[in-house]
Write a protein that holds these residues in place. Structure first.
Motif, PDB file in Angstrom:
ATOM      1  N   SER A 264       0.829  -1.213   0.000  1.00  0.00           N
ATOM      2  CA  SER A 264       0.000   0.000   0.000  1.00  0.00           C
ATOM      3  C   SER A 264       0.860   1.258   0.000  1.00  0.00           C
ATOM      4  CB  SER A 264      -0.924   0.007   1.226  1.00  0.00           C
ATOM      5  OG  SER A 264      -0.158  -0.052   2.435  1.00  0.00           O
ATOM      6  N   ILE A 265       2.174   1.097  -0.091  1.00  0.00           N
ATOM      7  CA  ILE A 265       3.093   2.238   0.063  1.00  0.00           C
ATOM      8  C   ILE A 265       2.904   3.275  -1.038  1.00  0.00           C
ATOM      9  CG2 ILE A 265       5.015   1.150  -1.214  1.00  0.00           C
ATOM     10  CD1 ILE A 265       6.869   2.428   0.936  1.00  0.00           C
ATOM     11  N   GLU A 266       2.508   2.832  -2.239  1.00  0.00           N
ATOM     12  CA  GLU A 266       2.320   3.786  -3.335  1.00  0.00           C
ATOM     13  C   GLU A 266       1.169   4.743  -3.061  1.00  0.00           C
ATOM     14  OE1 GLU A 266       2.266   0.517  -3.665  1.00  0.00           O
ATOM     15  OE2 GLU A 266       3.840  -0.123  -5.077  1.00  0.00           O
ATOM     16  N   ARG A 267       0.199   4.313  -2.287  1.00  0.00           N
ATOM     17  CA  ARG A 267      -0.969   5.140  -1.999  1.00  0.00           C
ATOM     18  C   ARG A 267      -0.888   5.861  -0.659  1.00  0.00           C
ATOM     19  NH1 ARG A 267      -1.987   1.004  -4.831  1.00  0.00           N
ATOM     20  NH2 ARG A 267      -2.020  -0.487  -3.123  1.00  0.00           N
ATOM     21  N   PHE A 268      -0.267   5.235   0.342  1.00  0.00           N
ATOM     22  CA  PHE A 268      -0.324   5.802   1.689  1.00  0.00           C
ATOM     23  C   PHE A 268       1.039   6.061   2.324  1.00  0.00           C
ATOM     24  CE2 PHE A 268      -4.160   3.066   1.222  1.00  0.00           C
ATOM     25  CZ  PHE A 268      -5.088   4.092   1.145  1.00  0.00           C
ATOM     26  N   GLY A 269       2.135   5.682   1.656  1.00  0.00           N
ATOM     27  CA  GLY A 269       3.451   5.850   2.250  1.00  0.00           C
ATOM     28  C   GLY A 269       3.697   4.816   3.345  1.00  0.00           C
ATOM     29  N   ASN A 270       4.673   5.083   4.192  1.00  0.00           N
ATOM     30  CA  ASN A 270       4.994   4.224   5.327  1.00  0.00           C
ATOM     31  C   ASN A 270       4.039   4.583   6.471  1.00  0.00           C
ATOM     32  OD1 ASN A 270       6.038   2.996   7.608  1.00  0.00           O
ATOM     33  ND2 ASN A 270       8.151   3.578   7.227  1.00  0.00           N
ATOM     34  N   THR A 271       3.046   3.733   6.687  1.00  0.00           N
ATOM     35  CA  THR A 271       2.054   3.997   7.737  1.00  0.00           C
ATOM     36  C   THR A 271       2.448   3.353   9.066  1.00  0.00           C
ATOM     37  OG1 THR A 271       0.733   2.196   6.777  1.00  0.00           O
ATOM     38  CG2 THR A 271       0.088   4.445   6.239  1.00  0.00           C
ATOM     39  N   ARG A 272       3.742   3.091   9.220  1.00  0.00           N
ATOM     40  CA  ARG A 272       4.346   2.666  10.488  1.00  0.00           C
ATOM     41  C   ARG A 272       3.668   1.412  11.045  1.00  0.00           C
ATOM     42  NH1 ARG A 272       4.591   8.865  12.556  1.00  0.00           N
ATOM     43  NH2 ARG A 272       2.827   8.985  11.132  1.00  0.00           N
ATOM     44  N   GLY A 273       3.286   1.444  12.300  1.00  0.00           N
ATOM     45  CA  GLY A 273       2.777   0.242  12.947  1.00  0.00           C
ATOM     46  C   GLY A 273       1.513  -0.322  12.332  1.00  0.00           C
ATOM     47  N   ALA A 274       0.776   0.505  11.609  1.00  0.00           N
ATOM     48  CA  ALA A 274      -0.476   0.059  10.999  1.00  0.00           C
ATOM     49  C   ALA A 274      -0.272  -0.570   9.626  1.00  0.00           C
ATOM     50  CB  ALA A 274      -1.446   1.236  10.879  1.00  0.00           C
ATOM     51  N   SER A 275       0.934  -0.481   9.067  1.00  0.00           N
ATOM     52  CA  SER A 275       1.112  -0.761   7.637  1.00  0.00           C
ATOM     53  C   SER A 275       0.731  -2.172   7.220  1.00  0.00           C
ATOM     54  CB  SER A 275       2.552  -0.459   7.212  1.00  0.00           C
ATOM     55  OG  SER A 275       3.470  -1.406   7.733  1.00  0.00           O
ATOM     56  N   THR A 276       1.067  -3.186   8.022  1.00  0.00           N
ATOM     57  CA  THR A 276       0.764  -4.553   7.602  1.00  0.00           C
ATOM     58  C   THR A 276      -0.741  -4.825   7.619  1.00  0.00           C
ATOM     59  OG1 THR A 276       1.353  -5.241   9.868  1.00  0.00           O
ATOM     60  CG2 THR A 276       2.967  -5.638   8.134  1.00  0.00           C
ATOM     61  N   ALA A 277      -1.484  -4.105   8.452  1.00  0.00           N
ATOM     62  CA  ALA A 277      -2.946  -4.218   8.447  1.00  0.00           C
ATOM     63  C   ALA A 277      -3.548  -3.371   7.326  1.00  0.00           C
ATOM     64  CB  ALA A 277      -3.512  -3.796   9.797  1.00  0.00           C
ATOM     65  N   VAL A 278      -2.996  -2.183   7.108  1.00  0.00           N
ATOM     66  CA  VAL A 278      -3.464  -1.329   6.008  1.00  0.00           C
ATOM     67  C   VAL A 278      -3.321  -2.064   4.678  1.00  0.00           C
ATOM     68  CG1 VAL A 278      -2.993   0.784   4.706  1.00  0.00           C
ATOM     69  CG2 VAL A 278      -3.039   0.854   7.194  1.00  0.00           C
ATOM     70  N   ASN A 279      -2.226  -2.809   4.506  1.00  0.00           N
ATOM     71  CA  ASN A 279      -2.032  -3.596   3.278  1.00  0.00           C
ATOM     72  C   ASN A 279      -3.230  -4.496   3.002  1.00  0.00           C
ATOM     73  OD1 ASN A 279       0.546  -2.567   2.912  1.00  0.00           O
ATOM     74  ND2 ASN A 279       1.587  -4.345   3.740  1.00  0.00           N
ATOM     75  N   ILE A 280      -3.701  -5.171   4.048  1.00  0.00           N
ATOM     76  CA  ILE A 280      -4.796  -6.133   3.901  1.00  0.00           C
ATOM     77  C   ILE A 280      -6.085  -5.421   3.499  1.00  0.00           C
ATOM     78  CG2 ILE A 280      -6.199  -7.859   5.102  1.00  0.00           C
ATOM     79  CD1 ILE A 280      -3.716  -8.291   6.963  1.00  0.00           C
ATOM     80  N   CYS A 281      -6.408  -4.340   4.213  1.00  0.00           N
ATOM     81  CA  CYS A 281      -7.632  -3.597   3.902  1.00  0.00           C
ATOM     82  C   CYS A 281      -7.561  -2.965   2.515  1.00  0.00           C
ATOM     83  CB  CYS A 281      -7.868  -2.517   4.954  1.00  0.00           C
ATOM     84  SG  CYS A 281      -8.174  -3.148   6.614  1.00  0.00           S
ATOM     85  N   ASP A 282      -6.406  -2.443   2.156  1.00  0.00           N
ATOM     86  CA  ASP A 282      -6.213  -1.818   0.850  1.00  0.00           C
ATOM     87  C   ASP A 282      -6.369  -2.844  -0.271  1.00  0.00           C
ATOM     88  OD1 ASP A 282      -5.340   0.443  -0.879  1.00  0.00           O
ATOM     89  OD2 ASP A 282      -3.558  -0.817  -1.191  1.00  0.00           O
ATOM     90  N   TYR A 283      -5.789  -4.028  -0.093  1.00  0.00           N
ATOM     91  CA  TYR A 283      -5.882  -5.078  -1.101  1.00  0.00           C
ATOM     92  C   TYR A 283      -7.333  -5.541  -1.260  1.00  0.00           C
ATOM     93  CZ  TYR A 283      -4.860  -9.277  -3.789  1.00  0.00           C
ATOM     94  OH  TYR A 283      -4.834 -10.236  -4.782  1.00  0.00           O
TER      95      TYR A 283
END
Length: 340
Positions: A264-283
């Motif tokens: 999800s880095i192309e859309r939201f950047g490095n979202t730190r501690g949330a990033s691995t969960a953001v990946n799932i929701c984004d996908y």
């Protein structure tokens, strides 16, 4: 004194006026979403079939808390009206927060809790001209996860954590707390320096890069070997969104094919501690995958230095879409409120 309900009404009016100003002046503004405080229970019931009164634990993991004290989790508990939630605490573990938080929640479940609300997120609403260059790398995000005890026959949540404390100086916020308080730093390096670097994070790029592409894959390989699993056993692999070079390197070293790695880095950047969960929701949102069970490997690494790996199966029907917001909560406190 303004009540929480009155403050919420003030915030809604503020949002309405902001949207109107943007429209009148042809300014593009992120859509503002908010959940009315008195409808939190209704939303939980409608979306997840959960009664908010059954939530008996709340964990808040953030590196951008509202105050030194009290813990932000206590404030969130109040704002959400989780009156029956007694176990409430904060952690600032950093970029491994989502899988690490799952371990915390599972431990509390095993200790007697029935249903844990895990909140992970960081935000810097004051980011601006005084922000350092690293501010451009990060995105603001928060995720909410319900972890609950069940008697159903489901796949277990497996988690491995490795901490390499000897590397703590490679990624550190050295100034602003009790060991190096702001007044002491100002005495030796001047107030302007102290104000600029107060709570600023230093990173040794070479050390952190080496740690990320060496220790994170090593921990993951050991984790999979101990479980008797292989990358092919997982539907998705969610890697902390440090930067694309690190993501690609880590994926290659754990032999994760590109089609399994969600980003999800192309859309939201490095979202730190949330990033691995953001990946799932984004996908899920981008591919409209809101049904069926998916087995996921989440791998995160960062400050500590720390690596956390988790494997779990998620029912995609309870993976909710991402909400984009420009809303900021106003606590009604300014520089004149206290210590008059």
């Amino acid at each position: 004194e303004i009540t929480a309900e009155e403050q919420f009404e003030i915030q809604k009016e503020h949002d309405r006026r902001k949207k109107q100003f943007a429209k009148d002046n042809h300014i593009e503004l992120l859509e503002i979403w908010y959940y009315e405080q008195n409808k939190i229970g209704e939303i939980l019931n409608e979306k997840l079939n959960i009664n908010k009164d059954t939530i008996d634990g709340l964990i808040m993991i953030t590196q951008t808390p509202d105050y030194f004290v009290p813990p932000t989790s206590c404030i969130v508990q109040h704002r959400l009206g989780l009156d029956n939630c007694g176990l409430v605490y904060d952690s600032n573990i950093g970029c491994t927060a989502f899988p690490f938080g799952l371990q915390m929640a599972c431990a509390n479940i095993m200790a007697g809790c029935k249903r844990i609300l895990l909140l992970v997120g960081d935000a810097n609403p004051n980011r601006g001209e005084t922000s350092n260059k690293d501010g451009l790398l990060f995105g603001d995000a928060g995720v909410a996860i319900i972890v609950e005890k069940t008697d159903e026959d489901i796949s277990p949540i497996n988690i491995a954590i490795e901490t390499i404390g000897s590397g703590y100086k490679s990624l550190i916020t050295p100034y602003g707390m009790e060991r190096h308080p702001l007044p002491v730093v100002a005495q030796t390096r001047g107030f302007e320096f102290a104000a600029y670097y107060n709570n600023a994070t230093y990173m040794s790029g070479t050390d952190v890069f080496t740690f990320s592409i060496k220790d994170a894959p090593r921990t993951t390989k050991t984790f999979l070997a101990n479980l008797g699993n292989d990358i092919s056993d997982f539907d998705f692999v969610s890697i902390h969104q440090a930067n694309k070079m690190i993501i690609d390197n880590v994926a290659k070293r754990i032999k994760a094919p590109q089609e399994k790695v969600i980003n999800s880095i192309e859309r939201f950047g490095n979202t730190r501690g949330a990033s691995t969960a953001v990946n799932i929701c984004d996908y899920a949102e981008n591919n409209n995958i809101y049904e069926g069970n998916k087995k996921i490997l989440a791998l995160a690494f960062g400050i500590g230095l720390n690596v956390t790996v988790a494997s779990f199966t998620i029912d995609m029907s309870v993976c909710l879409p991402i909400i984009k917001t420009s809303e900021v909560y106003d606590d009604g406190i300014d520089s004149e409120t206290y210590f008059k």
